[in-house]
Design a protein around this motif. Structure first.
Motif, PDB file in Angstrom:
ATOM      1  N   THR A   1      -0.458   1.498   7.197  1.00 39.56           N
ATOM      2  CA  THR A   1      -0.982   2.637   7.450  1.00 39.56           C
ATOM      3  C   THR A   1      -2.129   2.316   8.357  1.00 39.56           C
TER       4      THR A   1
ATOM      5  N   ASN B   1       5.666  -2.783   1.724  1.00 40.73           N
ATOM      6  CA  ASN B   1       6.181  -1.749   1.390  1.00 40.73           C
ATOM      7  C   ASN B   1       5.993  -0.750   2.565  1.00 40.73           C
ATOM      8  N   ASN B   2       4.741  -0.609   2.901  1.00 38.51           N
ATOM      9  CA  ASN B   2       4.243   0.296   4.060  1.00 38.51           C
ATOM     10  C   ASN B   2       2.989  -0.070   4.423  1.00 38.51           C
TER      11      ASN B   2
ATOM     12  N   GLU C   1       8.521  11.228  -0.308  1.00 42.70           N
ATOM     13  CA  GLU C   1       7.928  10.240  -1.379  1.00 42.70           C
ATOM     14  C   GLU C   1       8.249  10.339  -2.730  1.00 42.70           C
TER      15      GLU C   1
ATOM     16  N   GLN D   1       3.872  -4.436  -1.882  1.00 39.98           N
ATOM     17  CA  GLN D   1       2.539  -4.075  -1.614  1.00 39.98           C
ATOM     18  C   GLN D   1       2.059  -3.202  -0.379  1.00 39.98           C
ATOM     19  N   SER D   2       1.386  -2.490  -0.115  1.00 39.66           N
ATOM     20  CA  SER D   2       1.021  -1.647   0.866  1.00 39.66           C
ATOM     21  C   SER D   2      -0.354  -2.052   1.813  1.00 39.66           C
TER      22      SER D   2
ATOM     23  N   LYS E   1      -2.451  -3.382  -2.989  1.00 36.19           N
ATOM     24  CA  LYS E   1      -2.928  -2.706  -1.838  1.00 36.19           C
ATOM     25  C   LYS E   1      -3.770  -3.543  -1.202  1.00 36.19           C
TER      26      LYS E   1
ATOM     27  N   TYR F   1      -3.282  -0.935   4.079  1.00 39.88           N
ATOM     28  CA  TYR F   1      -4.366   0.222   4.837  1.00 39.88           C
ATOM     29  C   TYR F   1      -5.255  -0.232   5.372  1.00 39.88           C
TER      30      TYR F   1
ATOM     31  N   VAL G   1       9.077  -3.803   7.267  1.00 40.16           N
ATOM     32  CA  VAL G   1       8.191  -2.760   6.492  1.00 40.16           C
ATOM     33  C   VAL G   1       9.412  -2.139   5.563  1.00 40.16           C
TER      34      VAL G   1
END
Length: 465
Positions: free
Chosen positions: A358, A355-356, A170, A336-337, A315, A339, A372
């Protein structure tokens, strides 16, 4: 190099001055404090822990906080080493009492990884998992159930390295201070602590034959709370053993419908007025929908309000969704992520490149996504199903029991990493458009054989039955 030598000389002078004035660590005898093994451990703390602390001070925040706990743990171990010089080898109850100060520090560090996942979660997990290396001091013999002290330190770092490598990936091209912190943390154990143990205690602690006895605390321990009931399995015993050619049930059926495109019209859309930046109350959008079911909202009050919102434009947060099979995030982009935390028995569809993603502490959760940029992560979950309809360079599954991964043809080159997880199955498309999905079980057991001076590790094969 010169700065390190000067620091070590200064620390040695301070210890000599303390000995000459009768001031000793924790009030212990001068003989114990001046023992070569204790002096060497103090040098280890000054050199290696000092470097980790210096790097953490440049980062600050939770990284500095957990690093200070690491320093505290090494300080406690130094005191335990001094007590070993003055104490006879204890029994199991006495050993537990002896290790209590170290255990309390490790528990304090572990609490930093609980609850909502921090932006520095990988830093915290690397530091916390590394502290298990200090348990080498509990080695009492070949029959105690532990690896030899040197091997124990090496194995403990291997667990922590899973998360330290994530930090490197990262921040390698983003912030050198984080890279320095990871390198310093690794060198604290390899070679630092490993070489110390190898030089002074390769066969474990050497207790005094004439010292005092370590007696367990006389205070009665509070009764242990009964363990919570295990969460219900996502699949019945019959469907868990069924082949991919049989009709899917539960979330598998939902996934099939989503793939066919027949049910997308019934999904709840996130409109512009639902986004946090466009709303005055700044609360989760699902909170208003939950008013339709007062009983359900009352049951969720203990775990926090449900959320489905975009925070700071970067986010998406999906939290505490229970029994929601129609969650969807439509208006998203590659910066953007996402979660997802604390959800149960729900399905989330992500209709754009992000982007990712979780997924953290979810049970019986289904997630369908397209693309992703960085990674898709599943952490601390039980019974999840994930379908990738596009591409994903990295998929990681950590501390999870029961995970079904459906990969599209574009995602077959994804790198899949697993740690401390079980029942991980990956389903890939058949060769032809009408062929069934092929199911592959990822190994959760390994066989280690010592051969030609080294261990060879191979995954345990699965029975065809």
């Amino acid at each position: 190099m010169e700065d390190q030598l000067i620091q070590r000389l200064e620390s040695a002078v301070k210890r000599l001055e303390a000995l000459s004035t009768g001031v000793h660590d924790g009030g212990d005898s001068p003989g114990a404090s001046s023992d070569p093994s204790i002096v060497a451990f103090a040098d280890l703390v000054d050199q290696y822990v000092g470097r980790v602390t210096s790097a953490a001070e440049k980062i600050g925040g939770q990284v500095l906080e957990v690093t200070n706990i690491v320093r505290e743990a090494f300080s406690v171990q130094k005191q335990l080493l001094i007590h070993i010089k003055q104490s006879q080898k204890p029994d199991l109850a006495g050993l537990a009492e002896f290790l209590k100060p170290l255990n309390e520090v490790i528990i304090k560090a572990s609490r930093m990884t609980e609850g909502r996942r921090s932006d520095f979660f990988n830093h915290l997990k690397a530091a916390v998992d590394s502290l298990s290396a200090l348990a080498w001091i509990a080695f009492t013999g070949k029959d105690c159930g532990m690896s030899m002290p040197i091997a124990h330190v090496e194995e403990s770092w291997q667990m922590a390295e899973f998360y330290s490598n994530k930090v490197l990936v990262e921040y390698r091209n983003k912030d050198p201070n984080h890279v320095e912190w990871v390198k310093a943390l690794k060198e604290l154990y390899l070679p630092g602590l490993r070489d110390y143990v190898k030089g002074f205690y390769p066969l474990g602690p050497v207790w005094s034959s004439t010292g005092k006895n370590i007696a367990p605390s006389k205070a009665p321990a509070p009764p242990a709370a009964p363990p919570p009931p295990p969460p219900a399995s996502l699949f019945s015993s019959e469907s868990a053993q069924a082949s991919s050619s049989k009709p899917k049930e539960g979330m598998s059926a939902v996934f099939q419908e989503l793939s066919s495109g027949n049910v997308t019209s019934g999904l709840r859309k996130v409109t512009a007025d639902m986004k946090t930046k466009n709303r005055s109350d700044r609360t989760g959008v699902v909170g208003t929908i939950e008013k339709e079911n007062h009983a359900g909202s009352h049951a969720l009050s203990k775990t926090g309000p449900p959320k489905l919102e975009l925070q700071m434009g970067r986010k998406w947060v999906v939290e505490n969704q229970i029994g929601k099979k129609d969650l969807v995030i439509e208006d998203c982009d590659a910066r953007q992520s996402i979660y997802v935390y604390g959800c149960k028995d729900s399905v989330l569809q992500i209709q754009g490149k992000v982007n990712n993603i979780t997924i953290d502490k979810c049970t019986k959760m289904g997630v369908v996504f397209k693309d992703v940029v960085a990674a898709f992560e599943v952490v601390n979950c039980n019974g999840v199903e994930v379908q990738c309809q596009g591409s994903a360079p990295t998929i990681s599954v950590d501390n999870t029991s029961g995970c079904q991964l459906y990969l599209s043809k574009d995602a077959l080159e994804a790198s899949i990493s697993t740690a401390k997880s079980s029942e991980i199955n990956v389903l890939v498309p058949g060769a032809g458009p009408d062929d069934d999905w092929a199911e592959h079980s990822l190994p959760q057991q390994y066989i280690h054989v010592f051969k030609d001076g080294r261990f060879e590790t191979t995954p345990a094969s699965h029975s065809g039955g």
